[in-house]
Design a protein around this motif. Structure first.
Motif, PDB file in Angstrom:
ATOM      1  N   LEU A  70      96.557  68.254 -28.300  1.00 10.84           N
ATOM      2  CA  LEU A  70      97.169  67.348 -29.419  1.00 10.84           C
ATOM      3  C   LEU A  70      97.685  66.072 -28.678  1.00 10.84           C
ATOM      4  O   LEU A  70      97.830  65.280 -29.433  1.00 10.84           O
ATOM      5  CB  LEU A  70      98.368  68.227 -30.176  1.00 10.84           C
ATOM      6  N   LEU A  71      97.701  65.916 -27.520  1.00 11.15           N
ATOM      7  CA  LEU A  71      98.291  64.698 -26.812  1.00 11.15           C
ATOM      8  C   LEU A  71      97.436  63.542 -27.120  1.00 11.15           C
ATOM      9  O   LEU A  71      97.951  62.567 -27.037  1.00 11.15           O
ATOM     10  CB  LEU A  71      98.363  64.932 -25.391  1.00 11.15           C
ATOM     11  N   THR A  72      96.043  63.659 -27.309  1.00  9.12           N
ATOM     12  CA  THR A  72      95.287  62.516 -27.622  1.00  9.12           C
ATOM     13  C   THR A  72      95.418  62.308 -29.100  1.00  9.12           C
ATOM     14  O   THR A  72      94.909  60.826 -29.269  1.00  9.12           O
ATOM     15  CB  THR A  72      93.816  62.908 -27.279  1.00  9.12           C
ATOM     16  N   THR A  73      95.856  62.643 -29.720  1.00 13.85           N
ATOM     17  CA  THR A  73      95.856  62.425 -31.281  1.00 13.85           C
ATOM     18  C   THR A  73      97.408  62.275 -31.624  1.00 13.85           C
ATOM     19  O   THR A  73      97.548  61.719 -32.579  1.00 13.85           O
ATOM     20  CB  THR A  73      95.308  63.697 -32.284  1.00 13.85           C
ATOM     21  N   LEU A  74      98.478  62.556 -30.832  1.00 15.48           N
ATOM     22  CA  LEU A  74      99.988  62.198 -31.249  1.00 15.48           C
ATOM     23  C   LEU A  74     100.219  60.789 -31.158  1.00 15.48           C
ATOM     24  O   LEU A  74      99.761  60.222 -30.376  1.00 15.48           O
ATOM     25  CB  LEU A  74     100.609  63.037 -30.212  1.00 15.48           C
ATOM     26  N   THR A  75     100.925  60.344 -32.236  1.00 15.30           N
ATOM     27  CA  THR A  75     101.398  58.827 -32.040  1.00 15.30           C
ATOM     28  C   THR A  75     102.898  59.020 -32.024  1.00 15.30           C
ATOM     29  O   THR A  75     103.560  60.020 -31.800  1.00 15.30           O
ATOM     30  CB  THR A  75     101.291  58.025 -33.433  1.00 15.30           C
ATOM     31  N   TRP A  76     103.347  57.773 -31.459  1.00 12.06           N
ATOM     32  CA  TRP A  76     104.925  57.712 -31.028  1.00 12.06           C
ATOM     33  C   TRP A  76     105.723  58.214 -32.238  1.00 12.06           C
ATOM     34  O   TRP A  76     106.737  58.673 -32.222  1.00 12.06           O
ATOM     35  CB  TRP A  76     105.301  56.398 -30.469  1.00 12.06           C
TER      36      TRP A  76
END
Length: 172
Positions: free
Chosen positions: A50-56
């Motif tokens: 999920l780290l590649t799709t999470l936004t701040w």
């Protein structure tokens, strides 16, 4: 690189400590930041895909209740501009606005003029008709008592005439 971060649980700890120490005067609870940083890393790396799709914004929304202090620190760091280009642009515009002829402008007036200059659309894209109409109509006493909006005048005369009167009108 991702594998190195997952296998090294202490990555970023020294940097977070330095930042928390530096910004401690403006943070609410800097003493909780190292523990919250460890907790935030653990929660984020539970699902590394999920780290590649999470936004701040997603991280802030999901972890605001469990890691408020470290997220406050990261928000503070994200407000620091990457360059001084915006500041330099503002000072250049201020030199144009506050010339020798206008050197005695008050701070409020200068602020308003700079805001208009920095935030307004280019003059080629600006349509002044709404502003002119507001200027003519929105006052206690009429600025131009004999001013008539041509577009309203044509519509008013068409609606005021009956059908028989409209037939009698001769246009030359």
């Amino acid at each position: 690189m991702l594998y190195w971060r997952v296998t090294r649980p202490d990555f970023g700890d020294a940097q977070i400590d330095v930042l928390a120490d530096h910004f401690s005067p403006v943070l609410s609870s800097p003493e909780h930041i190292p523990d919250e940083w460890t907790l935030l890393k653990a929660r984020l790396y539970l699902e590394p895909q999920l780290l590649t799709t999470l936004t701040w914004e997603d991280v802030n929304r999901l972890h605001r209740d469990t890691c408020p202090n470290v997220l406050e620190l990261i928000d503070l760091i994200l407000t620091i501009p990457a360059s001084t280009a915006d500041c330099e642009r503002g000072f250049n515009i201020m030199k144009v606005v506050k010339s020798d002829w206008r050197s005695s402008l008050k701070a409020d007036t200068l602020s308003d003029l700079l805001l208009m200059q920095l935030s307004s659309p280019p003059i080629s894209e600006f349509d002044p008709s709404a502003a002119v109409e507001l200027w003519h109509t929105d006052c206690i006493r009429g600025r131009r008592p004999n001013f008539k909006d041509c577009s309203k005048q044509v519509a008013d005369t068409d609606s005021d005439m009956s059908d028989s009167e409209a037939d009698d009108v001769v246009i030359t």
